[in-house]
Design a protein around this motif. Structure first.
Motif, mmCIF file in Angstrom:
data_model
loop_
_atom_site.group_PDB
_atom_site.id
_atom_site.type_symbol
_atom_site.label_atom_id
_atom_site.label_comp_id
_atom_site.label_asym_id
_atom_site.label_seq_id
_atom_site.Cartn_x
_atom_site.Cartn_y
_atom_site.Cartn_z
ATOM 1 N N TYR A 40 0.863 -1.182 0.000
ATOM 2 C CA TYR A 40 0.000 0.000 0.000
ATOM 3 C C TYR A 40 0.896 1.228 0.000
ATOM 4 O O TYR A 40 2.027 1.178 0.504
ATOM 5 N N VAL A 41 0.401 2.309 -0.550
ATOM 6 C CA VAL A 41 1.163 3.558 -0.571
ATOM 7 C C VAL A 41 0.315 4.665 0.047
ATOM 8 O O VAL A 41 -0.854 4.845 -0.314
ATOM 9 N N ILE A 42 0.917 5.374 0.993
ATOM 10 C CA ILE A 42 0.274 6.553 1.569
ATOM 11 C C ILE A 42 0.972 7.758 0.969
ATOM 12 O O ILE A 42 2.172 7.982 1.174
ATOM 13 N N SER A 43 0.212 8.525 0.200
ATOM 14 C CA SER A 43 0.747 9.683 -0.510
ATOM 15 C C SER A 43 0.139 10.948 0.082
ATOM 16 O O SER A 43 -1.084 11.061 0.207
ATOM 17 N N ALA A 44 0.991 11.894 0.451
ATOM 18 C CA ALA A 44 0.520 13.143 1.036
ATOM 19 C C ALA A 44 1.071 14.328 0.249
ATOM 20 O O ALA A 44 2.236 14.335 -0.150
ATOM 21 N N ARG A 45 0.213 15.320 0.034
ATOM 22 C CA ARG A 45 0.591 16.520 -0.699
ATOM 23 C C ARG A 45 0.208 17.741 0.127
ATOM 24 O O ARG A 45 -0.852 17.791 0.731
ATOM 25 N N TYR A 46 1.083 18.744 0.127
ATOM 26 C CA TYR A 46 0.786 19.971 0.851
ATOM 27 C C TYR A 46 -0.294 20.776 0.136
ATOM 28 O O TYR A 46 -0.344 20.826 -1.095
ATOM 29 N N ARG B 190 9.187 18.491 4.963
ATOM 30 C CA ARG B 190 8.879 17.255 4.245
ATOM 31 C C ARG B 190 9.461 16.036 4.969
ATOM 32 O O ARG B 190 8.809 14.997 5.073
ATOM 33 N N GLN B 191 10.685 16.167 5.475
ATOM 34 C CA GLN B 191 11.287 15.063 6.222
ATOM 35 C C GLN B 191 10.486 14.754 7.480
ATOM 36 O O GLN B 191 10.248 13.582 7.811
ATOM 37 N N ALA B 192 10.058 15.797 8.177
ATOM 38 C CA ALA B 192 9.285 15.592 9.400
ATOM 39 C C ALA B 192 7.929 14.968 9.089
ATOM 40 O O ALA B 192 7.468 14.063 9.798
ATOM 41 N N GLU C 295 6.477 19.548 -6.582
ATOM 42 C CA GLU C 295 6.952 20.652 -5.744
ATOM 43 C C GLU C 295 6.327 20.625 -4.363
ATOM 44 O O GLU C 295 6.962 20.989 -3.361
ATOM 45 N N TYR C 296 5.065 20.206 -4.280
ATOM 46 C CA TYR C 296 4.358 20.220 -3.002
ATOM 47 C C TYR C 296 4.113 18.815 -2.448
ATOM 48 O O TYR C 296 3.254 18.626 -1.594
ATOM 49 N N GLY C 297 4.892 17.841 -2.914
ATOM 50 C CA GLY C 297 4.805 16.516 -2.325
ATOM 51 C C GLY C 297 5.269 16.550 -0.882
ATOM 52 O O GLY C 297 6.322 17.121 -0.571
ATOM 53 N N ALA C 298 4.501 15.968 0.019
ATOM 54 C CA ALA C 298 4.830 16.000 1.442
ATOM 55 C C ALA C 298 5.384 14.672 1.942
ATOM 56 O O ALA C 298 6.276 14.646 2.794
ATOM 57 N N ALA C 299 4.844 13.556 1.450
ATOM 58 C CA ALA C 299 5.291 12.237 1.902
ATOM 59 C C ALA C 299 4.866 11.195 0.888
ATOM 60 O O ALA C 299 3.830 11.325 0.232
ATOM 61 N N LEU D 297 -2.557 19.041 4.727
ATOM 62 C CA LEU D 297 -2.156 17.943 3.847
ATOM 63 C C LEU D 297 -3.381 17.331 3.170
ATOM 64 O O LEU D 297 -4.451 17.239 3.769
ATOM 65 N N GLU D 298 -3.184 16.892 1.942
ATOM 66 C CA GLU D 298 -4.154 16.044 1.255
ATOM 67 C C GLU D 298 -3.549 14.640 1.230
ATOM 68 O O GLU D 298 -2.477 14.437 0.661
#
Length: 255
Positions: A114-120, A170-172, A196-200, A229-230
């Motif tokens: 599974y992948v958890i993808s987060a965007r600012y 982003r690291q946090a 550019e706005y990828g968070a995790a 976050l989205e």
């Protein structure tokens, strides 16, 4: 098999599986299985005169593997793996690596990626970055009304400060996302978030039976970070990040 065709290999599964007669692979080809011992390779015939490597081909490859992973353990073979015929699939792939593949499949029983993808949210993260570092806001104010060329060095410095702040955030946030789902995972891999706005971007190996628990954990995370976050949960997927890079030493095309 026609002389101008070959065999495209998608992945390795337990020998006892039955392929879905409706399953389709690259170019809409019917997917079948080649068996040897306790293993089977999912394959389809490939016309050698047809180009291989289009986005549609890659999507078909991934879709077939992801659909399989939702039902049985699967070792994904790297996109573009083509062998001469069904005999070559046995001799060069299944027989050569039988015990190794069997052990790997046993470790994937009942599991998928599974992948958890987060965007600012862009406005929100920039507002937070400005609030967290007064130097950024001060520099922005200092160059706001100056001509672009006259403030070139300051603008470069501002860009670097903003990027450094985003990288630290982003690291946090990657650690935060990973920590939120780690109790439900048997493996966790963090990756560079895209855009550019990828968070995790966190890939996990988890039991299919715990999918609802995972959905709840991601929903709680999304609610907690609403407006910042989205967050999306993708899967079940083939375990691309949790198996060795499988690629037969034979004729292949790179994507």
């Amino acid at each position: 098999m026609p002389a101008d065709s070959a065999v495209y290999v998608y992945g390795i599964v337990p020998a006892g599986i039955e392929t879905d007669p409706q399953a389709r692979g690259i170019g809409g080809a019917t997917v079948t299985a080649v068996r040897h011992g306790e293993l089977a390779a999912l394959i389809s015939e490939l016309d050698l005169d047809r180009p291989l490597g289009t986005p549609e081909d890659l999507l078909a490859h991934e879709a077939l593997l992801d659909e399989t992973a939702a039902v049985v353990p699967v070792l994904p073979v790297r996109f573009g793996a083509v062998l001469a015929n069904r005999t070559a699939v046995v001799d060069e792939l299944l027989a050569t690596h039988h015990d190794e593949f069997l052990t790997a499949l046993a470790g994937l029983e009942g599991k998928a990626q599974y992948v958890i993808s987060a965007r600012y949210v862009p406005d929100a993260v920039l507002r937070d970055v400005l609030a967290a570092d007064p130097r950024i806001d001060q520099l922005r104010a200092a160059i706001r009304d100056r001509p672009t060329e006259a403030a070139r060095d300051e603008r470069i410095a501002l860009g670097r400060l903003v990027q450094a702040a985003l990288d630290e955030r982003r690291q946090a946030d990657t650690r935060s996302v990973a920590d939120a789902v780690a109790p439900l995972a048997t493996g966790v891999v963090t990756r560079e978030p895209p855009g550019e706005y990828g968070a995790a971007d966190v890939a996990i190996l988890a039991d299919l039976a715990r999918e609802h628990d995972l959905e709840r954990a991601v929903a709680v995370l999304a609610e907690r970070r609403a407006g910042q976050l989205e967050v999306r949960l993708l899967g079940p997927l083939a375990p691309y990040e949790f198996v060795a890079d499988l690629r037969p030493e034979a004729r292949t095309w790179d994507s």
